[in-house]
Design a protein around this motif. Structure first.
Motif, short mmCIF file in Angstrom:
data_model
loop_
_atom_site.label_atom_id
_atom_site.label_comp_id
_atom_site.label_asym_id
_atom_site.label_seq_id
_atom_site.Cartn_x
_atom_site.Cartn_y
_atom_site.Cartn_z
N UNK A 198 0.84 -1.20 0.00
CA UNK A 198 0.00 0.00 0.00
C UNK A 198 0.88 1.25 0.00
N UNK A 199 0.44 2.23 -0.77
CA UNK A 199 1.23 3.44 -0.96
C UNK A 199 1.08 4.40 0.22
N UNK A 200 1.97 5.40 0.28
CA UNK A 200 2.03 6.32 1.41
C UNK A 200 0.69 7.00 1.68
N UNK A 201 0.04 7.49 0.60
CA UNK A 201 -1.22 8.20 0.81
C UNK A 201 -2.31 7.27 1.33
N UNK A 202 -2.27 6.01 0.91
CA UNK A 202 -3.22 5.02 1.41
C UNK A 202 -2.90 4.64 2.85
N UNK A 203 -1.63 4.56 3.16
CA UNK A 203 -1.23 4.30 4.54
C UNK A 203 -1.78 5.38 5.47
N UNK A 204 -1.65 6.63 5.05
CA UNK A 204 -2.12 7.75 5.86
C UNK A 204 -3.62 7.67 6.08
N UNK A 205 -4.38 7.36 5.03
CA UNK A 205 -5.83 7.27 5.15
C UNK A 205 -6.24 6.09 6.02
N UNK A 206 -5.57 4.96 5.82
CA UNK A 206 -5.87 3.75 6.60
C UNK A 206 -5.61 3.99 8.08
N UNK A 207 -4.53 4.66 8.38
CA UNK A 207 -4.22 4.98 9.78
C UNK A 207 -5.30 5.87 10.39
N UNK A 208 -5.78 6.86 9.62
CA UNK A 208 -6.82 7.76 10.11
C UNK A 208 -8.12 7.00 10.39
N UNK A 209 -8.47 6.06 9.51
CA UNK A 209 -9.67 5.26 9.70
C UNK A 209 -9.56 4.40 10.95
N UNK A 210 -8.39 3.81 11.15
CA UNK A 210 -8.16 2.99 12.34
C UNK A 210 -8.29 3.82 13.61
N UNK A 211 -7.70 5.00 13.58
CA UNK A 211 -7.80 5.89 14.75
C UNK A 211 -9.25 6.30 14.99
N UNK A 212 -10.03 6.45 13.92
CA UNK A 212 -11.42 6.90 14.03
C UNK A 212 -12.33 5.82 14.60
N UNK A 213 -12.27 4.60 14.04
CA UNK A 213 -13.24 3.57 14.44
C UNK A 213 -12.71 2.63 15.51
N UNK A 245 -15.57 -0.77 4.93
CA UNK A 245 -14.96 -1.62 3.91
C UNK A 245 -14.09 -0.73 3.04
N UNK A 246 -12.78 -1.01 3.01
CA UNK A 246 -11.85 -0.29 2.15
C UNK A 246 -11.40 -1.22 1.04
N UNK A 247 -11.55 -0.78 -0.20
CA UNK A 247 -11.17 -1.60 -1.35
C UNK A 247 -10.08 -0.90 -2.14
N UNK A 248 -8.95 -1.57 -2.32
CA UNK A 248 -7.80 -0.97 -2.98
C UNK A 248 -7.78 -1.28 -4.48
N UNK A 249 -7.04 -0.44 -5.20
CA UNK A 249 -6.76 -0.65 -6.64
C UNK A 249 -8.00 -0.62 -7.52
N UNK A 266 -3.59 6.98 -4.46
CA UNK A 266 -2.88 5.75 -4.82
C UNK A 266 -3.38 5.24 -6.15
N UNK A 267 -3.82 4.00 -6.18
CA UNK A 267 -4.41 3.43 -7.40
C UNK A 267 -5.93 3.37 -7.27
N UNK A 268 -6.48 4.24 -6.46
CA UNK A 268 -7.93 4.30 -6.28
C UNK A 268 -8.36 3.50 -5.06
N UNK A 269 -9.11 4.14 -4.18
CA UNK A 269 -9.55 3.50 -2.94
C UNK A 269 -11.04 3.75 -2.78
#
Length: 210
Positions: A35-50, A151-155, A201-204
């Motif tokens: 997973x790319x940096x921008x997706x890492x950042x978003x994923x971390x934010x979601x984890x912190x949120x929920x 639900x997060x879907x990559x690519x 990234x490649x679309x999320x």
């Protein structure tokens, strides 16, 4: 996104743990997709949120994303991850053992076979496996996802080729192209989900179960 803007946003990201930084570097050098940096950042934010207590990942890869989620969700979070390819299973097992990741359960096998066997409710599902399976997996994932879960879907944008006519897509890639388009339509027209498709990234695809 403009490359200069993308590079600037990536430069703002704080460093990860030494172990994750080392793994990311080695995987990039070996041309292993992570997973790319921008997706890492978003994923971390979601984890912190929920603050998920249970996470399901489809497509373990090298294990980087599971370890990344574990870092921010904590040891109390149960992570289940499914991988089909033997080489990736071997690599991820090695990385999980080195990290002492006892709260990550790796299930080897085809997601379409293994996902229907699962039970319980998950707070977060990260879908990053075989793209052609996405439409067929969706009904099972909705059952497993709790109300209010993510639900997060990559690519999902396929390097922009999602816009192209199937007739100019290489024949070997046409099935994936049509399945991703079908999947995005299903997400956006599902009465049980609220979905936003993000061009990072490649679309999320970011979906919340109502």
């Amino acid at each position: 996104m403009d490359e200069r803007l993308s590079a600037y946003l990536k430069s703002l990201e704080p460093p990860m743990t030494e172990a994750l930084e080392k793994l990311e570097k080695s995987e990039k050098e070996a041309f292993v997709p992570i997973i790319r940096k921008e997706e890492q950042s978003f994923l971390r934010a979601i984890i912190e949120l929920i603050k998920p207590g249970k996470i399901l990942e489809i497509g373990t890869g090298s294990g980087f994303s599971a370890l990344f989620m574990r870092e921010y969700a904590g040891d109390d979070c149960e992570i289940t991850t499914i991988e089909y390819f033997p080489a990736r299973i071997e690599a991820s097992r090695k990385h999980f053992e080195e990290a002492g990741a006892d709260n990550i359960t790796l299930i080897p096998g085809d997601a379409l076979v293994e996902v229907p066997k699962l039970s319980g409710e998950y707070d977060l599902i990260f879908l990053d496996g075989a793209k052609g399976q996405y439409p067929n997996l969706l009904p099972y994932l909705k059952i497993l996802l709790r109300s209010g879960g993510v639900l997060l879907t990559d690519n999902v944008l396929q390097e922009g080729t999602i816009l192209d006519s199937r007739y100019i897509i290489k024949q070997r890639d046409r099935t994936i192209h049509s399945r991703i388009r079908e999947y995005l339509y299903l997400l956006k027209h599902d009465d049980e989900l609220t979905t936003s498709i993000l061009p990072m990234g490649d679309g999320l695809a970011f979906s919340i179960k109502k």
